[in-house]
Design a protein around this motif. Structure first.
Motif, PDB file in Angstrom:
ATOM      1  N   VAL A 152     -14.249 -15.582 -26.973  1.00 48.57           N
ATOM      2  CA  VAL A 152     -13.917 -14.378 -27.736  1.00 48.57           C
ATOM      3  C   VAL A 152     -12.791 -13.646 -27.020  1.00 48.57           C
ATOM      4  CG1 VAL A 152     -16.218 -14.158 -28.712  1.00 48.57           C
ATOM      5  CG2 VAL A 152     -15.702 -13.039 -26.540  1.00 48.57           C
ATOM      6  N   THR A 153     -11.965 -12.981 -27.773  1.00 49.56           N
ATOM      7  CA  THR A 153     -10.817 -12.281 -27.185  1.00 49.56           C
ATOM      8  C   THR A 153     -11.086 -10.792 -26.991  1.00 49.56           C
ATOM      9  OG1 THR A 153      -9.873 -12.013 -29.395  1.00 49.56           O
ATOM     10  CG2 THR A 153      -9.167 -13.929 -28.127  1.00 49.56           C
ATOM     11  N   ASP A 154     -11.950 -10.209 -27.814  1.00 53.64           N
ATOM     12  CA  ASP A 154     -12.279  -8.790 -27.685  1.00 53.64           C
ATOM     13  C   ASP A 154     -13.478  -8.598 -26.761  1.00 53.64           C
ATOM     14  OD1 ASP A 154     -10.279  -8.033 -29.495  1.00 53.64           O
ATOM     15  OD2 ASP A 154     -11.608  -8.366 -31.210  1.00 53.64           O
ATOM     16  N   THR A 155     -13.482  -7.488 -26.043  1.00 56.19           N
ATOM     17  CA  THR A 155     -14.642  -7.153 -25.210  1.00 56.19           C
ATOM     18  C   THR A 155     -15.836  -6.871 -26.110  1.00 56.19           C
ATOM     19  OG1 THR A 155     -13.237  -6.249 -23.460  1.00 56.19           O
ATOM     20  CG2 THR A 155     -15.543  -5.534 -23.512  1.00 56.19           C
ATOM     21  N   GLN A 156     -16.994  -7.436 -25.754  1.00 54.98           N
ATOM     22  CA  GLN A 156     -18.183  -7.341 -26.589  1.00 54.98           C
ATOM     23  C   GLN A 156     -19.161  -6.298 -26.036  1.00 54.98           C
ATOM     24  OE1 GLN A 156     -18.346  -9.735 -29.388  1.00 54.98           O
ATOM     25  NE2 GLN A 156     -16.221  -9.808 -28.687  1.00 54.98           N
ATOM     26  N   LYS A 157     -19.760  -5.506 -26.936  1.00 56.77           N
ATOM     27  CA  LYS A 157     -20.751  -4.501 -26.566  1.00 56.77           C
ATOM     28  C   LYS A 157     -21.977  -4.635 -27.458  1.00 56.77           C
ATOM     29  CE  LYS A 157     -17.728  -2.421 -23.819  1.00 56.77           C
ATOM     30  NZ  LYS A 157     -17.846  -2.388 -22.342  1.00 56.77           N
TER      31      LYS A 157
END
Length: 407
Positions: A152-157
């Protein structure tokens, strides 16, 4: 590790969803992704597997009542039409109310053919590569369960239902899962059957397998293997255009002429001492029209649909035969034009032409402007010229409107 040559591997392609998120009042799998309109999201996905010579069966799960529509859309793709020897590998299965139920229906269908392994793929992923497919095949033979993944390229929360961030996930440990996912058939079959009884909803087969069977191996996926979810996911720019996709068929028929039979052409009785010798009412014109439309569709021919040795078609009304054949397809196709040539020595057909045109148009529920009939004699030569027979040639043009996207 199981050897590839010793294994029967089936494919299950899911396309039974309602495409709610896609919008545009369209089913995404049926939409065109080419300038020629014939290549759709679903036909592209099917073709990717069909072009690899290792799969025993391909089951396509579609909405209930959509099996014939899906079949027409897939076989409108000229690449698939050309692979005649593989057409019988494709089967259509009615889906359920959820993706999970639809996959279970497909697995139950494939169970009759006893595959060793199955690859389960989203019909909305038309850009899957041969490299990914073969990687899944290689790894399922080793591990019994595998899915392609990408970083994944976006930071995950992790976010609470009240919109508060609860956990900061490590991006390096998070992967996005793709399809096809490969499984030992018996194990995923048993897992799915068990999952159908526990009242829970699962998002994909890796989750079901993990709950009931064990770990799933992750192989490398590709960012190009994108799932079409929203309208903007279609790889094109600009607005969708409605374009026609044409098909043409040629029909031909010939009947002997004999005394004591009525001459019926296009559903119209013609004054003549001679009529057609036939099992049905002998309407050679309607028979040729029927074959021209069936030929354009690449579906069948009049002799196969209505066998001449079947007693129930003795003296059958050819107008009803034509209407029955066309009704199978009229919801998805439109008749553009029917052009007919009747070869008959006598009587003259010109006085009956308008009536014949109107009769054909009425049978097919089209405008008489889309029908033309002309007659030729045999100039006293051959079986036509000697009044031994009547022959008819018909070309039928049909089309359906597809959405395509300018690039």
């Amino acid at each position: 590790m199981v050897a590839l040559n010793d294994s029967k591997i089936a494919v299950l392609i899911t396309a039974a969803g309602n495409s709610t998120r896609f919008g545009k009042n369209s089913k995404k799998e049926y939409m065109s992704i080419s300038e020629t309109s014939e290549i759709t999201v679903l036909s592209e996905a099917v073709f990717k597997f069909l072009s690899i010579d290792i799969f025993s069966h391909i089951a396509v799960v579609v909405p209930a009542g959509d099996k014939e529509k899906a079949r027409q859309i897939i076989f409108a793709d000229s690449r698939i039409q050309k692979i005649h020897d593989k057409a019988d590998l494709i089967f259509f299965v009615s889906g359920g109310d959820t993706r999970q139920a639809s996959v279970l229906n497909g697995i139950k269908f494939l169970n009759f053919y006893s595959p060793d392994f199955v690859l389960i793929h989203d019909g909305a992923r038309p850009f899957v590569s041969k490299k990914i497919i073969m990687s899944v095949v290689d790894n399922v033979l080793k591990h019994d369960a595998v899915a392609p993944v990408i970083s994944v390229t976006d930071t995950q929360k992790k976010v609470s239902r009240t919109n508060w961030i609860e956990e900061h996930l490590k991006r390096s440990e998070i992967k996005a899962v793709q399809t096809p996912q490969g499984f030992n058939f018996k194990r995923i079959f048993n897992a799915h059957v068990s999952a159908s009884k526990d009242g829970k909803i699962y998002t994909d087969e890796t989750e079901i397998f993990a709950v009931y069977e064990g770990k799933v191996f992750a192989c490398e996926g590709e960012t190009e293997n994108k799932k079409i979810t929203f309208y903007d996911d279609i790889p094109a720019k600009g607005l969708a255009m409605q374009v026609p996709f044409y098909k043409i068929g040629l029909g031909y028929d010939l009947h002997k002429l004999k005394e004591g039979r009525e001459l019926v052409l296009g559903g119209v009785k013609i004054k003549s001492p001679l009529g057609c010798d036939a099992h049905s009412d002998g309407d050679v014109l309607l028979h040729a029209i029927t074959d021209s439309l069936l030929g354009a569709l690449g579906f069948s021919d009049i002799g196969e649909l209505f066998p001449p040795d079947d007693i129930k078609y003795k003296n059958a009304n050819s107008a009803e035969l034509l209407r029955t054949a066309w009704n199978k397809f009229k919801d998805n196709w439109t008749i553009g034009n029917i052009d007919c040539v009747i070869a008959i020595e006598s009587p003259k057909i010109l006085p009956y032409r308008k009536e014949i045109k109107n009769s054909i148009a009425d049978i097919l529920q089209i405008s008489s402007d889309n029908v033309f009939v002309k007659a030729k004699t045999g100039e006293g030569i051959g079986i036509i010229g000697n009044k031994q027979a009547v022959a008819v040639w018909v070309t039928g043009l049909i089309y359906r409107t597809c959405q395509t996207f300018p690039r």
